[in-house]
Design a protein around this motif. Structure first.
Motif, PDB file in Angstrom:
ATOM      1  N   THR A   1       0.824  -1.210   0.000  1.00  0.00           N
ATOM      2  CA  THR A   1       0.000   0.000   0.000  1.00  0.00           C
ATOM      3  C   THR A   1       0.855   1.257   0.000  1.00  0.00           C
ATOM      4  N   ALA A   2       0.241   2.352  -0.458  1.00  0.00           N
ATOM      5  CA  ALA A   2       0.864   3.674  -0.402  1.00  0.00           C
ATOM      6  C   ALA A   2      -0.181   4.674   0.072  1.00  0.00           C
ATOM      7  N   TYR A   3       0.234   5.549   0.945  1.00  0.00           N
ATOM      8  CA  TYR A   3      -0.604   6.620   1.465  1.00  0.00           C
ATOM      9  C   TYR A   3       0.011   7.944   1.030  1.00  0.00           C
ATOM     10  N   VAL A   4      -0.727   8.711   0.245  1.00  0.00           N
ATOM     11  CA  VAL A   4      -0.252  10.015  -0.214  1.00  0.00           C
ATOM     12  C   VAL A   4      -1.133  11.082   0.427  1.00  0.00           C
ATOM     13  N   ARG A   5      -0.508  12.042   1.081  1.00  0.00           N
ATOM     14  CA  ARG A   5      -1.247  13.105   1.767  1.00  0.00           C
ATOM     15  C   ARG A   5      -1.317  14.332   0.880  1.00  0.00           C
ATOM     16  N   SER A   6      -2.497  14.958   0.822  1.00  0.00           N
ATOM     17  CA  SER A   6      -2.685  16.157   0.011  1.00  0.00           C
ATOM     18  C   SER A   6      -1.779  17.284   0.515  1.00  0.00           C
ATOM     19  N   LEU A   7      -1.516  18.237  -0.343  1.00  0.00           N
ATOM     20  CA  LEU A   7      -0.633  19.336   0.005  1.00  0.00           C
ATOM     21  C   LEU A   7      -1.156  20.152   1.182  1.00  0.00           C
ATOM     22  N   ASP A   8      -2.488  20.250   1.330  1.00  0.00           N
ATOM     23  CA  ASP A   8      -3.054  20.995   2.456  1.00  0.00           C
ATOM     24  C   ASP A   8      -3.220  20.122   3.705  1.00  0.00           C
ATOM     25  N   ARG A   9      -2.796  18.849   3.621  1.00  0.00           N
ATOM     26  CA  ARG A   9      -2.807  17.875   4.717  1.00  0.00           C
ATOM     27  C   ARG A   9      -4.219  17.472   5.160  1.00  0.00           C
ATOM     28  N   ARG A  10      -5.248  17.778   4.373  1.00  0.00           N
ATOM     29  CA  ARG A  10      -6.624  17.456   4.770  1.00  0.00           C
ATOM     30  C   ARG A  10      -7.129  16.140   4.194  1.00  0.00           C
ATOM     31  N   TRP A  11      -6.390  15.496   3.322  1.00  0.00           N
ATOM     32  CA  TRP A  11      -6.841  14.270   2.674  1.00  0.00           C
ATOM     33  C   TRP A  11      -5.698  13.278   2.559  1.00  0.00           C
ATOM     34  N   ILE A  12      -6.052  11.994   2.682  1.00  0.00           N
ATOM     35  CA  ILE A  12      -5.126  10.902   2.366  1.00  0.00           C
ATOM     36  C   ILE A  12      -5.706  10.168   1.179  1.00  0.00           C
ATOM     37  N   TYR A  13      -4.871   9.918   0.179  1.00  0.00           N
ATOM     38  CA  TYR A  13      -5.219   9.096  -0.979  1.00  0.00           C
ATOM     39  C   TYR A  13      -4.525   7.756  -0.751  1.00  0.00           C
ATOM     40  N   TYR A  14      -5.322   6.693  -0.707  1.00  0.00           N
ATOM     41  CA  TYR A  14      -4.839   5.364  -0.314  1.00  0.00           C
ATOM     42  C   TYR A  14      -4.875   4.433  -1.512  1.00  0.00           C
ATOM     43  N   TYR A  15      -3.739   3.794  -1.793  1.00  0.00           N
ATOM     44  CA  TYR A  15      -3.586   2.888  -2.929  1.00  0.00           C
ATOM     45  C   TYR A  15      -3.224   1.512  -2.370  1.00  0.00           C
ATOM     46  N   ALA A  16      -4.058   0.491  -2.634  1.00  0.00           N
ATOM     47  CA  ALA A  16      -3.829  -0.824  -2.037  1.00  0.00           C
ATOM     48  C   ALA A  16      -3.857  -1.940  -3.079  1.00  0.00           C
ATOM     49  N   HIS A  17      -3.314  -3.090  -2.695  1.00  0.00           N
ATOM     50  CA  HIS A  17      -3.190  -4.313  -3.493  1.00  0.00           C
ATOM     51  C   HIS A  17      -2.167  -4.153  -4.621  1.00  0.00           C
ATOM     52  N   LEU A  18      -1.227  -3.229  -4.452  1.00  0.00           N
ATOM     53  CA  LEU A  18      -0.210  -3.013  -5.484  1.00  0.00           C
ATOM     54  C   LEU A  18       0.680  -4.241  -5.614  1.00  0.00           C
ATOM     55  N   SER A  19       1.165  -4.480  -6.834  1.00  0.00           N
ATOM     56  CA  SER A  19       2.145  -5.556  -7.012  1.00  0.00           C
ATOM     57  C   SER A  19       3.540  -5.054  -6.665  1.00  0.00           C
ATOM     58  N   GLY A  20       3.717  -3.749  -6.653  1.00  0.00           N
ATOM     59  CA  GLY A  20       4.990  -3.137  -6.284  1.00  0.00           C
ATOM     60  C   GLY A  20       4.898  -1.639  -6.470  1.00  0.00           C
ATOM     61  N   TYR A  21       5.938  -0.965  -6.015  1.00  0.00           N
ATOM     62  CA  TYR A  21       5.993   0.494  -6.109  1.00  0.00           C
ATOM     63  C   TYR A  21       6.719   0.928  -7.382  1.00  0.00           C
ATOM     64  N   ALA A  22       6.431   2.148  -7.815  1.00  0.00           N
ATOM     65  CA  ALA A  22       7.173   2.730  -8.923  1.00  0.00           C
ATOM     66  C   ALA A  22       8.641   2.850  -8.505  1.00  0.00           C
ATOM     67  N   PRO A  23       9.572   2.676  -9.441  1.00  0.00           N
ATOM     68  CA  PRO A  23      10.996   2.764  -9.093  1.00  0.00           C
ATOM     69  C   PRO A  23      11.319   4.076  -8.380  1.00  0.00           C
ATOM     70  N   GLY A  24      11.986   3.945  -7.243  1.00  0.00           N
ATOM     71  CA  GLY A  24      12.429   5.113  -6.499  1.00  0.00           C
ATOM     72  C   GLY A  24      11.402   5.739  -5.585  1.00  0.00           C
ATOM     73  N   LEU A  25      10.152   5.267  -5.597  1.00  0.00           N
ATOM     74  CA  LEU A  25       9.126   5.868  -4.739  1.00  0.00           C
ATOM     75  C   LEU A  25       9.550   5.727  -3.280  1.00  0.00           C
ATOM     76  N   HIS A  26       9.473   6.808  -2.511  1.00  0.00           N
ATOM     77  CA  HIS A  26       9.879   6.769  -1.110  1.00  0.00           C
ATOM     78  C   HIS A  26       9.058   7.739  -0.277  1.00  0.00           C
ATOM     79  N   GLU A  27       9.009   7.460   1.012  1.00  0.00           N
ATOM     80  CA  GLU A  27       8.289   8.325   1.937  1.00  0.00           C
ATOM     81  C   GLU A  27       8.913   9.714   1.940  1.00  0.00           C
ATOM     82  N   GLY A  28       8.073  10.722   1.979  1.00  0.00           N
ATOM     83  CA  GLY A  28       8.540  12.098   1.953  1.00  0.00           C
ATOM     84  C   GLY A  28       8.635  12.682   0.556  1.00  0.00           C
TER      85      GLY A  28
END
Length: 197
Positions: free
Chosen positions: A113-140
């Motif tokens: 899974t990946a959790y992406v927070r909106s720029l205003d910090r009011r929303w989380i966009y949640y992506y689940a059941h992924l087979s893997g992450y995009a190359p280089g994707l990292h927290e922050g």
């Protein structure tokens, strides 16, 4: 009944009604969730005013998205809190909106899974059941709408061969952590159609 008896009875009923109005049965969290998940997004909210989210699975048209909100899951023990978007294994998953990757996480239900927070910090966009992450994707990491997040898979409780993206949307307070938001039906912002359920 005497006049005094009616007065006593009226006072008793008023006190009982006042007590019932102040007393909360069950947990506040459940009541808060039940209210939040069934209400449409207010027109003043940042997500609603942003028009539509980008469809987070490359090549999927808005018209193909089905509202699976509150469908039975876990053998009927819980409702589905998201929108499932079917696609072939390995199809690119892209950011539905700009934000910051707040958490990359492996869970029993969501799998990769990946959790992406909106720029205003009011929303989380949640992506689940992924087979893997995009190359280089990292927290922050900052992402723009349409940038790669990962790939459609069947991890977690999706079931072997049930390739899809589970996309979730949570309303957040700025100080809440990535897992503390209130689920909101993302379907209207993905499909450009009214809330179906």
């Amino acid at each position: 009944m005497t006049r005094f008896g009616w007065i006593v009875l009226t006072v008793f009923v008023l006190v009982a009604a006042g007590f019932a109005a102040m007393t909360s049965f069950g947990t506040a969290r459940h009541r808060r969730l039940d209210t939040a998940v069934t209400q449409p997004l207010p027109s003043s909210s940042p997500a609603a005013s942003a028009a539509l989210l980008t469809v987070p699975v490359k090549g999927v048209r808005r018209e193909a998205i089905v509202d699976s909100w509150n469908d039975a899951r876990g053998g009927g023990t819980r409702g589905h809190h998201g929108t499932d978007i079917s696609a072939a294994a390995g199809t690119p998953v892209i950011a539905a909106a700009a934000g910051t990757v707040e958490k990359l996480f492996q869970s029993n239900l969501g799998g990769t899974t990946a959790y992406v927070r909106s720029l205003d910090r009011r929303w989380i966009y949640y992506y689940a059941h992924l087979s893997g992450y995009a190359p280089g994707l990292h927290e922050g990491q900052g992402v723009r709408a349409g940038e790669p997040i990962g790939f459609v898979g069947d991890t977690g409780d999706a079931g072997p061969g049930n390739y899809h993206l589970h996309f979730g949307l949570q309303r957040m307070r700025p100080d809440e952590r990535w897992h503390q938001g209130i689920d909101v039906n993302p379907f209207p912002l993905l499909a450009a159609r009214g809330q179906g359920r």
